[in-house]
Design a protein around this motif. Structure first.
Motif, PDB file in Angstrom:
ATOM      1  N   LEU A  47       0.863  -1.181   0.000  1.00 56.40           N
ATOM      2  CA  LEU A  47       0.000   0.000   0.000  1.00 56.40           C
ATOM      3  C   LEU A  47       0.898   1.228   0.000  1.00 56.40           C
ATOM      4  O   LEU A  47       1.695   1.398   0.936  1.00 56.40           O
ATOM      5  N   ASP A  48       0.787   2.020  -1.043  1.00 51.32           N
ATOM      6  CA  ASP A  48       1.642   3.199  -1.204  1.00 51.32           C
ATOM      7  C   ASP A  48       3.108   2.880  -0.892  1.00 51.32           C
ATOM      8  O   ASP A  48       3.765   3.585  -0.130  1.00 51.32           O
ATOM      9  N   GLY A  49       3.581   1.786  -1.448  1.00 49.18           N
ATOM     10  CA  GLY A  49       4.993   1.447  -1.355  1.00 49.18           C
ATOM     11  C   GLY A  49       5.411   0.631  -0.148  1.00 49.18           C
ATOM     12  O   GLY A  49       6.553   0.216  -0.044  1.00 49.18           O
ATOM     13  N   GLN A  50       4.482   0.390   0.781  1.00 46.95           N
ATOM     14  CA  GLN A  50       4.868  -0.336   1.997  1.00 46.95           C
ATOM     15  C   GLN A  50       4.028  -1.597   2.196  1.00 46.95           C
ATOM     16  O   GLN A  50       2.815  -1.566   1.983  1.00 46.95           O
ATOM     17  N   PRO A  51       4.672  -2.683   2.643  1.00 45.86           N
ATOM     18  CA  PRO A  51       3.884  -3.879   2.925  1.00 45.86           C
ATOM     19  C   PRO A  51       3.001  -3.663   4.156  1.00 45.86           C
ATOM     20  O   PRO A  51       3.469  -3.130   5.163  1.00 45.86           O
ATOM     21  N   VAL A  52       1.736  -4.050   4.041  1.00 45.75           N
ATOM     22  CA  VAL A  52       0.804  -3.945   5.174  1.00 45.75           C
ATOM     23  C   VAL A  52      -0.064  -5.203   5.199  1.00 45.75           C
ATOM     24  O   VAL A  52      -0.192  -5.897   4.198  1.00 45.75           O
ATOM     25  N   ASN A  53      -0.656  -5.472   6.359  1.00 47.74           N
ATOM     26  CA  ASN A  53      -1.615  -6.573   6.455  1.00 47.74           C
ATOM     27  C   ASN A  53      -2.968  -6.030   5.975  1.00 47.74           C
ATOM     28  O   ASN A  53      -3.543  -5.159   6.633  1.00 47.74           O
ATOM     29  N   SER A  54      -3.492  -6.562   4.883  1.00 51.67           N
ATOM     30  CA  SER A  54      -4.744  -5.985   4.369  1.00 51.67           C
ATOM     31  C   SER A  54      -5.936  -6.305   5.265  1.00 51.67           C
ATOM     32  O   SER A  54      -6.973  -5.663   5.177  1.00 51.67           O
TER      33      SER A  54
END
Ligand SMILES: Cc1cc2nc3c(=O)[nH]c(=O)nc-3n(C[C@H](O)[C@H](O)[C@H](O)COP(=O)(O)OP(=O)(O)OC[C@H]3O[C@@H](n4cnc5c(N)ncnc54)[C@H](O)[C@@H]3O)c2cc1C
Ligand code: FES
Ligand code: FES
Lengths: 292, 164
Positions: free
Chosen positions: B54-61
């Motif tokens: 998300l916007d360049g960064q890994p996140v837990n969706s």
């Protein structure tokens, strides 16, 4: 099921006005890494979510006598900030041992504080550095010490119409050394069984002029081990004194048994970890003395 | 439940979706956008099967509400291959057996892809940190580390060729 309404105000003023109008049933959402779970488990059922993503509370800046961190800075942001890794290593350490990168990219400083978990990892370092908080409402802004902010698990002195906007850390006089230690069931992604941050500042004669020993997950809120701090203050650090301070600190806890560990284990480990932390601080201070 | 309009760019194409504010990005990606490559392992931020960029960064969706992602750029595992051609990281996963059942694979890929976006020469320690939020029930971790090292080497030499 009726889900919440959602709004992402464009600035802090709007956010505060909406919070004032809607009161406790409106919840601020920052990263959401605590709130989403609480909503899913129906512990919380807010009727409005006020998303702070467009409210500019996400910067870290230098001030005359310390640094200021916006409430919405993420754990990843803190970790990549040289001022913090350099001057506030216990805070950087807590972020490094916090969950994994995907949670660190979302979770915020403010969320960790307001959520008020007894095991919150950022609280011990922030208390060790004498942090102040800035709380704003639509009618007033107040600054108060983090000491005294928590009143119990999940409980703080914040009023329903307040939003946490900033955390302020004073600069640390030299020579100061500090560490954060976390004991979890594994290295990543674990909630702390015990966490602690210790900061010691020395005077010209190498005696402790300020001692902060902050223990998390061993009481209803993170606590300062005041008796242990008093024991160290004014003294030179010796192995004997460290052992005594560690023993005293573990007696200042009021740990409980839960799914993660027993009361007895927490008490024992507090003693071990305080000793290790003090030893590593003593070594660091000695190194900086002989090199500087 | 009041539905809200959510606009986001997923794998380069603009998506206009409607969802209740309590819906997660994970459920919207799977159920509204039809992108089922992203997996739901725990719905609580612990396993990493749902990681997207998300916007360049890994996140837990699973730990992002759909409206929080309004206006953002998202890459899911479906967006990794270029013109249906697997990328070095994906090929390396297959070649080094970086999975057994494959349930964690998409999340591992996204975390490792995010690492390689900013660091084409990661140490073993950096790789382990990058995947510290990803659980693999089949314990294919060593394969994942090998895959990232192999992909990084290939991408470095591609980079060099491009600059020559
Ligand atoms: C898988 C996983 C691992 C985790 N690991 C750790 C860990 O290692 N250590 C740890 O301490 N925690 C951990 N957490 C807990 C959580 O990630 C942190 O507490 C995080 O800092 C919360 O920040 P947030 O922005 O996501 O909070 P949110 O969920 O957005 O908010 C939390 C609470 O604070 C309120 N709030 C947030 N910001 C403000 C503000 N500025 N003003 C007023 N109220 C506000 C919200 O209304 C809500 O009640 C973990 C969580 C998950 C899901
Ligand atoms: S499904 Fe999101 S972390 Fe497991
Ligand atoms: S390959 Fe089965 S969970 Fe990782």
């Amino acid at each position: 099921m009726n889900g919440p309404e959602y709004i992402a105000p464009a600035n802090l003023g709007d956010a505060l006005r909406i919070k004032h109008e809607r009161g406790a049933q409106a919840r601020v959402i920052a990263g959401g890494t605590d709130l989403i779970l609480r909503m899913r488990d129906k512990v919380l059922a807010p009727d409005l979510l006020i998303d702070l993503k467009n409210v500019s509370l996400d910067t870290i800046s230098d001030s005359d006598n310390g640094i200021r961190l916006g409430a919405c800075v993420t754990l990843s942001q803190i970790l990549s900030e040289p001022v913090i890794t350099g001057s506030y290593p216990a805070l950087a350490g807590a972020c490094r041992e916090f969950a994994g990168p995907p949670i660190r990219n979302r979770g915020t400083l403010g969320g960790n504080l307001v959520n008020a978990s007894p095991a919150a990892d950022l609280v011990p370092p922030l208390l060790a550095y004498d942090a102040n908080l800035v709380l704003a409402s639509s009618s007033a802004v107040r600054e108060l010490p983090l000491t005294g902010f928590f009143t119990g698990p999940g409980q703080t002195v914040m009023a329903p119409d307040e939003i946490l906007t900033e955390v302020r850390l004073p600069s640390m006089p030299a020579p100061t050394a500090s560490v954060f230690i976390k004991l979890g069931q594994r290295r990543s992604m674990a909630i702390s069984i015990v966490n602690l941050a210790i900061r010691l500042t020395l005077d010209d004669a190498s005696r402790v002029s300020a001692a902060r020993i902050v223990l998390g997950a061993v009481a209803p809120t993170p606590i300062r081990a005041g008796a242990s701090e008093a024991l160290l203050t004014g003294q030179e650090l010796s192995g004997e004194l460290i052992a005594l301070a560690a023993k005293k600190a573990s007696r200042e806890t009021s740990a409980i048994t839960d799914v993660r560990a027993s009361k007895e284990y927490r008490e024992k480990m507090t003693r071990v970890l305080v000793r290790r932390a003090l030893e590593s601080i003593r070594d660091e201070l000695q190194r900086s003395e002989s090199s500087g | 439940m009041a539905e809200i309009d959510i606009r986001m760019t997923v794998n380069g194409s603009v998506q206009q979706l409607k969802a209740g504010a309590g819906r997660t990005l994970l459920s919207v990606l799977r159920e509204e956008a039809g992108l089922t490559g992203t997996k739901d392992g725990c719905s609580s931020g612990d396993c990493g099967a749902c990681v997207v960029i998300l916007d360049g960064q890994p996140v837990n969706s699973c730990m992002v509400l759909a409206p929080q992602a309004e206006g953002s750029q998202i890459t899911t595992v479906e967006g990794l291959a270029v013109d249906d051609e697997l990328q070095p990281l994906q090929r390396a996963f297959a070649e080094t057996w970086a999975f057994q059942c494959g349930f964690c694979t998409q999340g591992m890929l996204m975390s490792c892809h995010a690492l390689l976006m900013s660091n084409l020469n990661p140490t073993r320690e950096e790789i382990l940190t990058a995947i510290s939020g990803n659980l693999c029930r089949c314990t294919a971790y060593q394969g994942v580390v090998k895959a990232v090292e192999q992909a990084a080497a290939e991408m470095r030499s591609q980079d060099q060729n491009r600059h020559e």
